[in-house]
Scaffold this active site. Structure first.
Site, PDB file in Angstrom:
ATOM      1  N   LYS A   1      10.901   5.792  16.431  1.00 37.97           N
ATOM      2  CA  LYS A   1      11.425   6.132  14.539  1.00 37.97           C
ATOM      3  C   LYS A   1      12.331   5.306  14.538  1.00 37.97           C
ATOM      4  CE  LYS A   1      10.824   6.343  10.560  1.00 37.97           C
ATOM      5  NZ  LYS A   1       9.220   5.748   9.742  1.00 37.97           N
TER       6      LYS A   1
ATOM      7  N   HIS B   1       9.369  -3.749   2.066  1.00 35.43           N
ATOM      8  CA  HIS B   1      10.495  -3.699   2.521  1.00 35.43           C
ATOM      9  C   HIS B   1      11.526  -4.559   3.607  1.00 35.43           C
ATOM     10  CE1 HIS B   1       8.114  -0.038   1.331  1.00 35.43           C
ATOM     11  NE2 HIS B   1       7.528  -0.083   2.337  1.00 35.43           N
TER      12      HIS B   1
ATOM     13  N   ASP C   1      -9.185  10.599 -18.457  1.00 38.85           N
ATOM     14  CA  ASP C   1      -9.736   9.629 -17.305  1.00 38.85           C
ATOM     15  C   ASP C   1      -8.830   8.767 -17.773  1.00 38.85           C
ATOM     16  OD1 ASP C   1     -11.727   8.030 -16.894  1.00 38.85           O
ATOM     17  OD2 ASP C   1     -13.103   8.610 -17.146  1.00 38.85           O
ATOM     18  N   VAL C   2      -8.197   7.218 -16.899  1.00 39.67           N
ATOM     19  CA  VAL C   2      -7.217   6.882 -17.275  1.00 39.67           C
ATOM     20  C   VAL C   2      -8.251   5.680 -18.623  1.00 39.67           C
ATOM     21  CG1 VAL C   2      -6.009   6.577 -15.167  1.00 39.67           C
ATOM     22  CG2 VAL C   2      -8.214   5.051 -15.342  1.00 39.67           C
TER      23      VAL C   2
ATOM     24  N   ASP D   1      10.834   0.569  -4.375  1.00 40.52           N
ATOM     25  CA  ASP D   1      10.358   0.347  -3.532  1.00 40.52           C
ATOM     26  C   ASP D   1      11.005   1.069  -2.509  1.00 40.52           C
ATOM     27  OD1 ASP D   1      11.265  -0.796  -0.304  1.00 40.52           O
ATOM     28  OD2 ASP D   1      10.451  -3.255  -0.938  1.00 40.52           O
ATOM     29  N   HIS D   2      10.923   2.111  -2.066  1.00 40.33           N
ATOM     30  CA  HIS D   2      11.304   3.390  -1.410  1.00 40.33           C
ATOM     31  C   HIS D   2      12.548   2.985  -0.174  1.00 40.33           C
ATOM     32  CE1 HIS D   2       8.460   3.721   1.546  1.00 40.33           C
ATOM     33  NE2 HIS D   2      10.125   4.104   2.752  1.00 40.33           N
TER      34      HIS D   2
ATOM     35  N   GLY E   1      -1.982  14.253  -7.345  1.00 44.24           N
ATOM     36  CA  GLY E   1      -1.966  13.745  -6.198  1.00 44.24           C
ATOM     37  C   GLY E   1      -0.761  14.213  -5.538  1.00 44.24           C
ATOM     38  N   ASP E   2      -1.069  13.132  -3.572  1.00 45.32           N
ATOM     39  CA  ASP E   2       0.216  13.644  -3.247  1.00 45.32           C
ATOM     40  C   ASP E   2       1.050  13.300  -2.822  1.00 45.32           C
ATOM     41  OD1 ASP E   2      -0.700  14.814  -0.376  1.00 45.32           O
ATOM     42  OD2 ASP E   2       0.201  13.119   0.265  1.00 45.32           O
ATOM     43  N   LEU E   3       1.301  12.367  -3.552  1.00 51.83           N
ATOM     44  CA  LEU E   3       2.820  11.137  -3.916  1.00 51.83           C
ATOM     45  C   LEU E   3       3.831  11.976  -5.381  1.00 51.83           C
ATOM     46  CD1 LEU E   3       4.791   9.165  -3.509  1.00 51.83           C
ATOM     47  CD2 LEU E   3       4.283   8.505  -5.481  1.00 51.83           C
ATOM     48  N   ALA E   4       2.840  13.275  -5.925  1.00 51.18           N
ATOM     49  CA  ALA E   4       3.784  14.084  -6.687  1.00 51.18           C
ATOM     50  C   ALA E   4       3.906  15.222  -6.066  1.00 51.18           C
ATOM     51  CB  ALA E   4       2.906  13.809  -8.277  1.00 51.18           C
TER      52      ALA E   4
HETATM   53  C1  BG6 Z   1       5.406   2.389   3.161  1.00 49.89           C
HETATM   54  C2  BG6 Z   1       3.993   2.164   4.112  1.00 49.89           C
HETATM   55  O1  BG6 Z   1       5.421   1.621   2.384  1.00 49.89           O
HETATM   56  O2  BG6 Z   1       6.205   2.717   4.360  1.00 49.89           O
HETATM   57  C3  BG6 Z   1       3.670   3.108   5.244  1.00 49.89           C
HETATM   58  O3  BG6 Z   1       3.424   1.769   3.228  1.00 49.89           O
HETATM   59  C4  BG6 Z   1       5.373   3.359   6.266  1.00 49.89           C
HETATM   60  O4  BG6 Z   1       2.781   2.256   5.955  1.00 49.89           O
HETATM   61  C5  BG6 Z   1       6.510   3.438   5.225  1.00 49.89           C
HETATM   62  O5  BG6 Z   1       4.606   4.320   7.014  1.00 49.89           O
HETATM   63  C6  BG6 Z   1       7.945   3.823   5.707  1.00 49.89           C
HETATM   64  O6  BG6 Z   1       8.532   4.875   5.376  1.00 49.89           O
HETATM   65  P1  BG6 Z   1       9.750   5.336   5.990  1.00 49.89           P
HETATM   66  O7  BG6 Z   1      10.446   5.290   4.652  1.00 49.89           O
HETATM   67  O8  BG6 Z   1       9.179   6.482   6.535  1.00 49.89           O
HETATM   68  O9  BG6 Z   1      10.007   4.291   6.672  1.00 49.89           O
END
Ligand code: BG6
Length: 488
Positions: free
Chosen positions: A347, A242, A87-88, A179-180, A13-16
């Protein structure tokens, strides 16, 4: 660090591709991977081990910040990786996975420490967790851990159901909820900023702070995620997780000791003190908006309703601003404002702490600006303190000056959020992961807002793309005699 197996669901997938493989590689280059590790990628597609290793390599070439080491080390790094089709829903596939895990544990003399990273859509979390348990993958002589990413549920009830199901297979201490935002250096730095600086520590309360403003504005629109976003809106996508996490990190009291349990305990106390909203308060304290067309960074952009995949009648919020009150003696009558939106002017993720300005009347002919502490989280990492100073070029008039510290010069070498978080999970350090209680309390606070939004009980303010959001969000502050900083 202990040896282990890292099992990645959703490895094609994309995140990986964008985040996880580059993060693992950067950790490898920085010698922060366990000395012995087996990494097993899983996906629905049939791939040979070497095809998979090629994919991993491509993702690193495209997305890693550490390419200077590419030639020398890539081969050894790629050799950690194996692939298994899964397959999950198919129990047999988990048996094949178990065989591969055991085979590699034997070959590499690994301890039976197993980490399962679910980089898949949340509807599969439950099935996978239960299959890990039932297949025997979860029965180890070492530890087992589960990493998952938001969304954790769609509302309070679904979040509770999900948690109940996960907890049949994993203990709370074994679950690492990413939660990144908690992986961002300046968010992690908040605790040091407020507790390692006696000057700030003595000011970090209602006596000295007039209000706190947390902004996460984005210039991007819904991108290609309408299917998800149109059901979620900014309230679920950003606020429930977030924004409330940043709020907790900013408002928490000094923990007795700086460790995961104490920090999470203090964060939870913030959420427990957050004043609940009833319908009437939602109307007064929450502003929702949706972008219309406009210009962002010099580019003309279309309205939310024209975005591919969005219903032309959608009432989904792409902007939310809120005024929150923390009913805790440290924060009585200090408003916390949050706002987040897509297609805004810039941003910027930042926290502005506005200090009280009791001395203002002493300088009658000279309107002073308040002192501000501005913590820029993203894309710049910066801390600045706004003070007042006499300007010798202007008859000694008092004007604001900024004392600045910027992390930007060193940020190329600073690990990215995913690196930090995966590294912490390897080490069993859950400080910067969301505890279930935090997630649940956040949903509890958000739930009445969901109800009001879904039933259209508050206006949906249209705002121009490229603006700072609807004017109504300024009124939230004006009501209390404040405005958003820096000046807009
Ligand atoms: C994600 C949201 O959790 O955080 C996105 O799903 C959002 O919609 C993103 O764009 C923002 O993250 P960052 O690190 O770019 O501020």
């Amino acid at each position: 660090m202990e040896s282990m197996t890292f099992v990645l669901f959703g490895a094609t997938g994309d995140l990986a591709k964008r985040k996880i493989f580059p993060a693992l590689y950067n950790l490898y280059v920085d010698q922060k991977l366990p000395q012995s590790i087996s990494i097993i990628g899983l996906g629905r597609r049939d791939l040979s081990h070497s095809d998979f290793q090629e994919k991993v390599k491509d993702s690193i070439l495209d997305f890693s910040r550490r390419l200077e080491h590419e030639a020398a080390n890539m081969g050894e790094f790629l050799d950690y990786f194996r692939y298994s089709t899964l397959d999950v829903n198919r129990e047999e596939d988990y048996q094949s996975l178990l065989e591969l895990v055991r085979q590699r544990e034997k070959e590499l003399h690994l301890e039976e420490n197993r980490m399962f990273y679910l980089s898949v859509a949340p509807e599969f979390f439950e099935t996978i967790a239960l299959n890990i348990k039932n297949s025997g993958l979860g029965q180890t002589n070492g530890w087992k851990r589960l990493i998952i990413e938001k969304p954790f549920g769609h509302d309070l009830q679904s979040a509770r159901e999900l948690n109940e199901k996960l907890s049949r297979a994993f203990e709370e201490e074994e679950i690492y909820r990413i939660d990144h935002y908690l992986g961002k250096p300046m968010v992690q730095n908040l605790e040091a900023l407020s507790f390692a600086n006696p000057i700030l520590q003595s000011l970090w309360n209602k006596e000295h702070i007039a209000n706190v403003q947390i902004t996460a504005s984005e210039t991007v629109g819904v991108e290609k995620r309408a299917g998800y976003y149109d059901q979620a809106g900014a309230i679920r996508d950003m606020v429930q997780n977030h924004m409330l996490q940043i709020l907790m990190m900013t408002a928490m009291a000094k923990p007795k000791t700086i460790n995961a349990a104490e920090i999470r305990h203090e964060k939870r106390k913030v959420m427990e003190s957050l004043r609940p909203l009833k319908e009437k308060e939602v109307k007064n304290d929450i502003v929702r908006g949706q972008y219309i067309s406009g210009e962002v960074n010099g580019q003309k952009v279309q309205s939310y309703l024209e975005e591919p995949g969005v219903s032309p009648f959608s009432n989904t919020d792409t902007f939310v601003a809120a005024r929150l009150w923390i009913d805790h003696p440290s924060w009585t009558e200090v408003p916390f404002y949050i706002r987040t939106g897509k297609r805004m002017k810039e941003k910027s993720t930042r926290i502005v702490i506005e200090f009280k300005n009791k001395e203002n009347q002493k300088y009658k002919n000279n309107q002073m600006n308040p002192n501000l502490l501005i913590i820029e989280i993203n894309p710049n990492e910066n801390i600045s303190l706004q003070l007042n100073s006499k300007n010798p070029l202007n008859n000694g008039k008092i004007t604001p000056i900024r004392i600045d510290f910027s992390n930007n010069q060193i940020s190329l070498g600073v690990p990215e959020a995913y690196e930090r978080l995966i590294y912490d999970a390897f080490n069993g350090d859950s400080t910067f992961f969301a505890h279930w209680k935090e997630v649940e309390l956040s949903w509890e606070w958000v739930q009445p807002i969901l109800h009001v939004f879904e039933n259209n009980l508050v206006p949906l303010h249209k705002y121009q793309s490229g603006s700072y959001g609807p004017a109504a969000s300024d009124s939230l502050l004006l009501d209390n005699g404040f405005k958003w900083w820096p000046d807009e």
